[in-house]
Write a protein that holds these residues in place. Structure first.
Motif, mmCIF file in Angstrom:
data_model
loop_
_atom_site.group_PDB
_atom_site.id
_atom_site.type_symbol
_atom_site.label_atom_id
_atom_site.label_comp_id
_atom_site.label_asym_id
_atom_site.label_seq_id
_atom_site.Cartn_x
_atom_site.Cartn_y
_atom_site.Cartn_z
ATOM 1 N N TRP A 54 25.725 80.354 -37.893
ATOM 2 C CA TRP A 54 25.482 81.796 -37.954
ATOM 3 C C TRP A 54 25.364 82.372 -36.542
ATOM 4 O O TRP A 54 25.956 83.418 -36.226
ATOM 5 N N ALA A 55 24.620 81.694 -35.689
ATOM 6 C CA ALA A 55 24.477 82.143 -34.302
ATOM 7 C C ALA A 55 25.831 82.216 -33.604
ATOM 8 O O ALA A 55 26.138 83.175 -32.882
ATOM 9 N N TYR A 56 26.672 81.203 -33.840
ATOM 10 C CA TYR A 56 27.991 81.148 -33.199
ATOM 11 C C TYR A 56 28.855 82.340 -33.599
ATOM 12 O O TYR A 56 29.637 82.848 -32.793
ATOM 13 N N LYS A 57 28.694 82.826 -34.854
ATOM 14 C CA LYS A 57 29.535 83.906 -35.360
ATOM 15 C C LYS A 57 29.004 85.301 -35.042
ATOM 16 O O LYS A 57 29.685 86.294 -35.304
ATOM 17 N N LEU A 58 27.817 85.401 -34.482
ATOM 18 C CA LEU A 58 27.218 86.716 -34.262
ATOM 19 C C LEU A 58 28.061 87.595 -33.346
ATOM 20 O O LEU A 58 28.112 88.813 -33.513
ATOM 21 N N THR A 59 28.716 86.997 -32.355
ATOM 22 C CA THR A 59 29.468 87.793 -31.384
ATOM 23 C C THR A 59 30.817 88.248 -31.909
ATOM 24 O O THR A 59 31.525 88.995 -31.228
ATOM 25 N N ASP A 60 31.199 87.814 -33.114
ATOM 26 C CA ASP A 60 32.443 88.326 -33.709
ATOM 27 C C ASP A 60 32.292 89.764 -34.175
ATOM 28 O O ASP A 60 33.285 90.468 -34.372
ATOM 29 N N LEU A 61 31.041 90.183 -34.376
ATOM 30 C CA LEU A 61 30.729 91.556 -34.792
ATOM 31 C C LEU A 61 31.426 91.940 -36.098
ATOM 32 O O LEU A 61 31.834 93.087 -36.296
ATOM 33 N N GLU A 62 31.581 90.966 -36.989
ATOM 34 C CA GLU A 62 32.146 91.209 -38.315
ATOM 35 C C GLU A 62 31.119 90.778 -39.360
ATOM 36 O O GLU A 62 30.859 89.593 -39.534
ATOM 37 N N MET A 63 30.531 91.746 -40.046
ATOM 38 C CA MET A 63 29.443 91.461 -40.972
ATOM 39 C C MET A 63 29.861 90.504 -42.091
ATOM 40 O O MET A 63 29.177 89.521 -42.368
ATOM 41 N N HIS A 64 30.979 90.772 -42.726
ATOM 42 C CA HIS A 64 31.321 90.034 -43.939
ATOM 43 C C HIS A 64 31.914 88.653 -43.653
ATOM 44 O O HIS A 64 32.071 87.858 -44.572
ATOM 45 N N ASP A 65 32.256 88.373 -42.402
ATOM 46 C CA ASP A 65 32.726 87.032 -42.046
ATOM 47 C C ASP A 65 31.562 86.051 -41.871
ATOM 48 O O ASP A 65 31.782 84.844 -41.778
ATOM 49 N N GLN A 66 30.347 86.569 -41.816
ATOM 50 C CA GLN A 66 29.191 85.720 -41.528
ATOM 51 C C GLN A 66 28.483 85.221 -42.788
ATOM 52 O O GLN A 66 27.564 84.406 -42.699
ATOM 53 N N TRP A 67 28.909 85.687 -43.957
ATOM 54 C CA TRP A 67 28.135 85.409 -45.166
ATOM 55 C C TRP A 67 28.005 83.921 -45.480
ATOM 56 O O TRP A 67 26.928 83.498 -45.935
ATOM 57 N N PRO A 68 29.024 83.055 -45.269
ATOM 58 C CA PRO A 68 28.821 81.642 -45.620
ATOM 59 C C PRO A 68 27.705 80.984 -44.807
ATOM 60 O O PRO A 68 26.962 80.142 -45.321
ATOM 61 N N TYR A 69 27.590 81.390 -43.544
ATOM 62 C CA TYR A 69 26.605 80.763 -42.661
ATOM 63 C C TYR A 69 25.205 81.309 -42.940
ATOM 64 O O TYR A 69 24.218 80.557 -42.884
ATOM 65 N N ALA A 70 25.117 82.608 -43.237
ATOM 66 C CA ALA A 70 23.821 83.177 -43.627
ATOM 67 C C ALA A 70 23.337 82.554 -44.933
ATOM 68 O O ALA A 70 22.154 82.206 -45.076
ATOM 69 N N ALA A 71 24.246 82.389 -45.892
ATOM 70 C CA ALA A 71 23.875 81.777 -47.170
ATOM 71 C C ALA A 71 23.468 80.316 -46.981
ATOM 72 O O ALA A 71 22.529 79.831 -47.631
ATOM 73 N N LEU A 72 24.149 79.592 -46.091
ATOM 74 C CA LEU A 72 23.811 78.194 -45.829
ATOM 75 C C LEU A 72 22.424 78.087 -45.197
ATOM 76 O O LEU A 72 21.624 77.213 -45.569
ATOM 77 N N ALA A 73 22.124 78.980 -44.246
ATOM 78 C CA ALA A 73 20.794 78.988 -43.641
ATOM 79 C C ALA A 73 19.729 79.284 -44.695
ATOM 80 O O ALA A 73 18.672 78.641 -44.734
ATOM 81 N N GLY A 74 20.002 80.249 -45.570
ATOM 82 C CA GLY A 74 19.051 80.572 -46.634
ATOM 83 C C GLY A 74 18.865 79.430 -47.605
ATOM 84 O O GLY A 74 17.743 79.155 -48.055
ATOM 85 N N ALA A 75 19.955 78.726 -47.922
ATOM 86 C CA ALA A 75 19.859 77.586 -48.834
ATOM 87 C C ALA A 75 18.993 76.480 -48.239
ATOM 88 O O ALA A 75 18.210 75.836 -48.951
ATOM 89 N N GLY A 76 19.114 76.267 -46.948
ATOM 90 C CA GLY A 76 18.285 75.244 -46.310
ATOM 91 C C GLY A 76 16.806 75.551 -46.432
ATOM 92 O O GLY A 76 16.004 74.689 -46.804
ATOM 93 N N ILE A 77 16.433 76.807 -46.152
ATOM 94 C CA ILE A 77 15.030 77.197 -46.278
ATOM 95 C C ILE A 77 14.586 77.112 -47.739
ATOM 96 O O ILE A 77 13.487 76.636 -48.048
#
Length: 547
Positions: free
Chosen positions: A364-387
């Motif tokens: 998720w951190a790596y994708k932050l600089t792409d500045l594309e909200m909807h391209d980040q959803w798999p990594y945000a969901a993966l981080a949430g799943a871990g927690i």
């Protein structure tokens, strides 16, 4: 490893009802879920509404950060006290008191007057909100533990932690919608929720249990002062500087007070927290995993929302949808974590959850600089799943190891650790974000021809805009400097995204440390009234904890 020790009749302990003492388990669980959902919603709803609050009341951005963190700091400082009062006065009674304190404080937060006193008013009543939550949450959790027998407790608590935690997603969504009407409604919405919780609690006929012991007032003061001072130091490091004597005096002084608190608790006859529970290695590992995981879990609400509104130019509603990716992963995985706990114990769930969380936050951190909200959803969901995978197993395993101590005491410990870590995470990552943003923005503006003095002033404004509208923080005026500033905003938004990468990589590191801690868990399970090895529980789907 614990052994089953019956309560000493002279100790003031009470026998735990094996099946809830006639309480309606479904209504009791529903009542507690409604009550604690307010505490979770309030961890995120203010972050979404912060720009509107800042604009209308004229708050400073550092003041707005204190509005956010005052709640968490009060939770951390008074959670152990809430757990202890729950034991002494009764779980049901303290839950009701905490709910009333919380909802009255919420109404007063929504009624904050405009003017010079607005910032102080809001910080004070956000802190009393935290006090109400600190009374309510350990008592509510103790009610759930008391009314469910141990063989059903894993799934009940998984539902309690998973659903109430997933309700945090309601905060941004509700906040975006209510803010369009008035930001004050984000506090008033707690009133109907509290009414439902109180009505359901009355209908559930929850039995009252209490312990006739003295309240450890010196211990309560020491833990509150120690946590408050240390978090103050981390929070103010962004404005005072890491080289400031005041910064380190608060941090070191707070930690010294906490050390004095631990030493005092080991000597007093009736302590606020019975630290002897830390002799159980599994319990200690549970606490370490929760501490490092919470450095990321609660702060991510604030920093992801701010990133979306600043770097992605998202509206509050769009920022809420951005956070929803995280919560989808969290909500689904939390139920999976409960099943793993019941079948195989806490260690495999914690190991898998911390590993997935570390990878998810790093990607998720790596994708932050792409500045594309909807391209980040798999990594945000993966981080949430871990927690989601680790939260319920670590918390439930710790609570189940309270044999020989009361559930109120142990839930007080677990939630104190969680909220103290969350407050530290907000403070430390906020400081990092401010410093990195300032440095990056100065470089960007000077490279585009903005004079050094104006660049430094603008950089400070942009860094402070993490709790407000970045465009509203731009320097005013006309001429060449103003034109250069407007032309530089796209680059500044990228600078802010790069600064957020440091924060999210820091969260990934915290989950990585939690993963290493999870490996130290002995792998024993709590079934019936005592811990057992996973292999000692035959049956379909039951495998060793090493999995």
């Amino acid at each position: 490893m614990h052994t089953d020790t019956p309560p000493d009749p002279g100790s003031g302990a009470v026998n735990r009802p094996s099946a809830g003492g006639g309480a309606n388990q479904t209504l009791a669980l529903a009542a507690m879920l409604f009550a604690v959902s307010m505490t979770f919603i309030d961890q995120t709803i203010v972050a979404i509404a912060a720009p509107s609050i800042t604009d209308e009341l004229g708050l400073s951005s550092s003041g707005m950060q204190w509005v956010v963190n005052a709640y968490l700091l009060a939770l951390a400082a008074f959670f152990a006290l809430g757990g202890r009062l729950s034991d002494i006065l009764g779980h049901r009674r303290v839950m009701l008191i905490g709910t009333l304190v919380f909802v009255v404080s919420s109404v007063l937060c929504g009624c904050v007057p405009k003017g010079e006193f607005a910032q102080t008013w809001l910080i004070i009543f956000r802190a009393t909100q935290g006090l109400g939550a600190a009374l309510m949450f350990p008592a509510a959790l103790a009610v759930v533990v008391a009314v469910f027998p141990v063989e059903r407790r894993g799934r009940a608590l998984a539902l309690f932690f998973g659903l109430s935690g997933a309700l945090t997603a309601v905060g941004p969504l509700l906040g975006g919608w209510l803010t369009a009407w008035t930001w004050r409604a984000i506090f008033w919405v707690n009133v109907p929720i509290a009414v439902i919780a109180l009505v359901l609690a009355a209908m559930a006929h929850i039995p009252e249990t209490r312990r006739r012991e003295k309240l450890d007032v010196p211990g309560a003061v020491l833990v509150a002062v120690g946590m408050g001072l240390s978090v103050l130091g981390f929070q103010q490091a962004s404005s005072w500087g890491w080289s400031s004597v005041a910064t380190w005096a608060c941090i070191v002084g707070g930690l010294v007070v906490l050390a004095v608190f631990c030493r005092y608790e080991l000597r007093v006859a009736e302590p606020l927290i019975k630290l002897s529970v830390f002799r159980d290695r599994a319990f200690t590992v549970d606490m370490l995993v929760l501490f490092f995981a919470m450095l990321a879990f609660v702060p991510v609400f604030f920093f992801a929302s701010v990133y979306a509104q600043v770097s992605l130019s998202a509206s509050p509603n769009q920022a809420a949808l951005y956070l929803l990716y995280f919560f989808i992963g969290f909500g689904i995985a939390s139920q999976w974590g409960g099943r793993i706990l019941d079948r195989r114990g806490a260690r495999p769930a914690m190991k898998l959850g911390t590993a997935l969380g570390a990878v998810g936050f790093a990607l998720w951190a790596y994708k932050l600089t792409d500045l594309e909200m909807h391209d980040q959803w798999p990594y945000a969901a993966l981080a949430g799943a871990g927690i989601g995978l680790l939260l319920a197993p670590a918390s439930t395993d710790a609570v189940n190891r309270s044999i020989g101590a009361s559930y109120g005491e142990v839930t007080g410990i677990t939630q104190t650790v969680r909220n103290y870590a969350a407050a530290i995470g907000i403070a430390v990552f906020g400081t990092i974000l401010t410093h990195v943003t300032t440095d990056r923005v100065v470089e960007t503006l000077t490279s585009k021809g903005v004079p050094a003095g104006a660049a430094n002033d603008a950089a400070r404004s942009v860094a402070e805009a993490v709790t407000g509208n970045p465009d509203a923080q731009e320097p005013t005026g006309g001429g060449r400097v103003a034109t250069l500033m407007r032309d530089s905003m796209d680059a500044v938004r990228l600078d802010f995204a790069e600064a957020n990468q440091w924060v999210f990589y820091g969260m990934a590191i915290a989950l990585g440390i939690a993963y290493l801690c999870a490996h130290r868990h002995p792998g024993t399970r709590v079934t019936g009234d005592s811990p057992t090895e996973p292999s000692a529980q035959p049956g379909p789907g039951r495998r060793g904890a090493d999995g």
